[in-house]
Design an enzyme around this catalytic site. Structure first.
Site, mmCIF file in Angstrom:
data_model
loop_
_atom_site.group_PDB
_atom_site.id
_atom_site.type_symbol
_atom_site.label_atom_id
_atom_site.label_comp_id
_atom_site.label_asym_id
_atom_site.label_seq_id
_atom_site.Cartn_x
_atom_site.Cartn_y
_atom_site.Cartn_z
ATOM 1 N N ASP A 96 -19.166 88.049 49.664
ATOM 2 C CA ASP A 96 -20.495 88.022 50.275
ATOM 3 C C ASP A 96 -20.420 88.160 51.786
ATOM 4 O OD1 ASP A 96 -23.315 87.614 50.442
ATOM 5 O OD2 ASP A 96 -22.929 85.547 51.008
ATOM 6 N N ASP A 310 -28.228 92.961 54.774
ATOM 7 C CA ASP A 310 -27.596 92.069 53.802
ATOM 8 C C ASP A 310 -27.249 92.837 52.531
ATOM 9 O OD1 ASP A 310 -26.667 89.759 52.508
ATOM 10 O OD2 ASP A 310 -28.642 89.376 51.655
#
Length: 482
Positions: A96, A310
């Site tokens: 992530d 993101d």
């Protein structure tokens, strides 16, 4: 007129297999990274649910003053297998860019998940079974960086407590131990090599963290904080704090690289400083040259509002008024009858070539960086004659009420996206992610690095769902200069 359709399932899911190759002091290393939704037929609601949980995490108040946090059941789109401890044991963690620590579930943990729907075994890290495990105390430099509390005193363990937007919590202590990476020793040959890192050892999870639908053992963060894996490697002189990704949503394949990219050349825009996420400043937006008015708060330079990049978010989220204006301008250039699917997805019937019929959406950022989002990026096929917009009305605001744009994987695909934390900039360029890029190591030598389908003949039909196995090469480069 908007009508409502019965919920439909996406007919095609792409199973993405990543291969991560890292060059540190003495060589290269390899990981296998798998898409979270690989081989599973997912409802539209599941994609939206993934993002909703992630947004709650991103906007939550967090007790631990890290540049980000982690959530095992919904945080990322990709997971990988790593090895920790001596002797090394395997753990599955999500990769992530919005998290800043590596953490895994640790024994004893009565409320940690014991099974998952991802088809992987779950394991608890136990420091007692590792000969190289070391406790991290409050006096440790790592702890003094993240903990600014008087309760953390001498001879006490460096602990953490994270609270998420839905009330879920994670508690534990930091541990120092070896992470074992597979060193590339030749063509398709590897040998293990261990390197010491600090990671979180979670022993008390509550709420959604115990859910089993997509649980993994932990998180591996590539965020901006000094606590992230890339920052720890950089602090040890192993790599530069630069990484990039190039994901192909049309032909399959792609690249994830850590280190300098020589070509293609990318233009960059500043990362807003002192922010948890990768915030940038959006200056303008247009549909085939027809401008759209932006909310004033999106141009803020103090990090209040603005635009977040993101890759762990699936779709792209805009303030309500901006979303309405965008959809209106797109459909004015190509008139279609919209239907709402599962209450949030604007869909329509269409049988022609969408790239020829629909306009390009351009986002303009500080320092004249443009992000062009093509119809094949922002439209996805629900079935052969039905398309849906990946643009979503997010309604996301900061605690001060400033508007937020969140650009996820959908609009970042088919582009080389570079995160240069050394110079605090982020940039991108349109690129065929099934081809190659040229990367540079610490000596200045440049190498072609490309994505290829290692299992090109592995496509199969399972319950009517086409599953395509792809591969993505990921390279991390030694940053020493000669």
């Amino acid at each position: 007129m908007v009508t409502t359709m019965d919920p439909s399932r996406i007919s095609r899911i792409v199973a993405v297999v990543f291969v991560l190759v890292i060059q540190v002091v003495s060589g290269n290393f390899v990981f296998n990274v798998t898409h979270k939704f690989a081989g599973k037929e997912k409802q539209l609601s599941e994609l939206k649910s993934h993002d909703s949980f992630r947004h709650a995490r991103m906007l939550a108040n967090i007790d631990l003053p890290l540049g980000g946090d982690s959530r095992a059941d919904s945080i990322g789109l990709y997971f990988t297998k790593i090895k920790l401890g001596s002797p090394p044991k395997e753990y599955y963690v999500q990769v992530d860019t919005g998290s800043d620590i590596l953490w895994v579930n640790c024994a004893p943990c009565p409320k940690c998940p014991v099974k998952t729907d991802l088809g992987i075994p779950l394991s608890l890290y136990d420091s007692k079974t590792s000969s190289t495990s070391k406790n991290v105390g409050c006096e440790d430099d790592f702890c003094s960086f993240i903990m600014q509390s008087e309760t953390c005193g001498a001879k006490k363990p460096c602990s953490y407590h994270v609270v998420y937007g839905d009330g879920s919590t994670s508690d534990g202590d930091f541990i120092k131990d070896n992470i074992t990476l597979e060193q590339v020793t030749g063509n398709l040959r590897t040998a293990p090599l261990a390197q010491e890192v600090v990671f979180g050892c979670g022993k008390n999870q509550s709420g959604q963290l115990g859910q089993t639908d997509s649980a993994v053992d932990g998180i591996m963060g590539f965020g901006q904080s000094n606590t992230s894996i890339i920052s720890q490697l950089a602090a040890g002189g192993s790599t530069k704090r630069i990484f990039s990704h190039c994901l192909d949503n049309m032909n399959g394949g792609g690249i994830f690289a850590v280190g300098e990219v020589e070509s293609p050349v990318v233009k960059t825009t500043p990362i807003v400083p002192n922010q948890v996420h990768y915030n940038v400043i959006l200056k303008g937006m247009d549909v085939d040259g027809d401008p759209i008015d932006l909310p004033p708060s999106l141009a803020s330079t103090n990090g209040d509002g603005g635009t977040i990049i993101d890759s762990g978010t699936t779709l792209a989220y805009l303030p309500q008024n901006l979303y309405n204006s965008l959809i209106e301008k797109i459909t004015a250039k190509q008139q279609v009858k919209l239907h709402m699917v599962q209450e949030t997805f604007a869909c329509f019937s269409f049988t022609s070539n969408t790239d020829k019929a629909f306009p390009v959406v351009n986002l303009h950022f500080e320092d004249s960086l443009k992000l062009s989002v093509y119809p094949h990026d922002y439209l996805f096929s629900l079935r052969e004659d039905m398309y849906c917009f990946g643009w979503q009305s997010g309604g996301m605001t900061t605690q001060d009420g400033a508007d937020v744009i969140l650009l996820g994987d959908l609009v970042l695909s088919n582009k080389l996206v570079v995160y240069d934390l050394e110079n605090e900039v982020i940039g991108w360029a349109d690129h065929n992610c099934s081809s190659s890029i040229k990367v540079k190591d610490g000596s200045g030598a440049a190498y072609q690095l490309g994505a290829e389908n290692l299992i090109s003949a592995a496509s199969s039909v399972m319950n009517g769902t086409l599953v395509t196995l792809l591969s993505i090469l990921i390279w991390v480069f030694h940053s020493f200069t000669s």
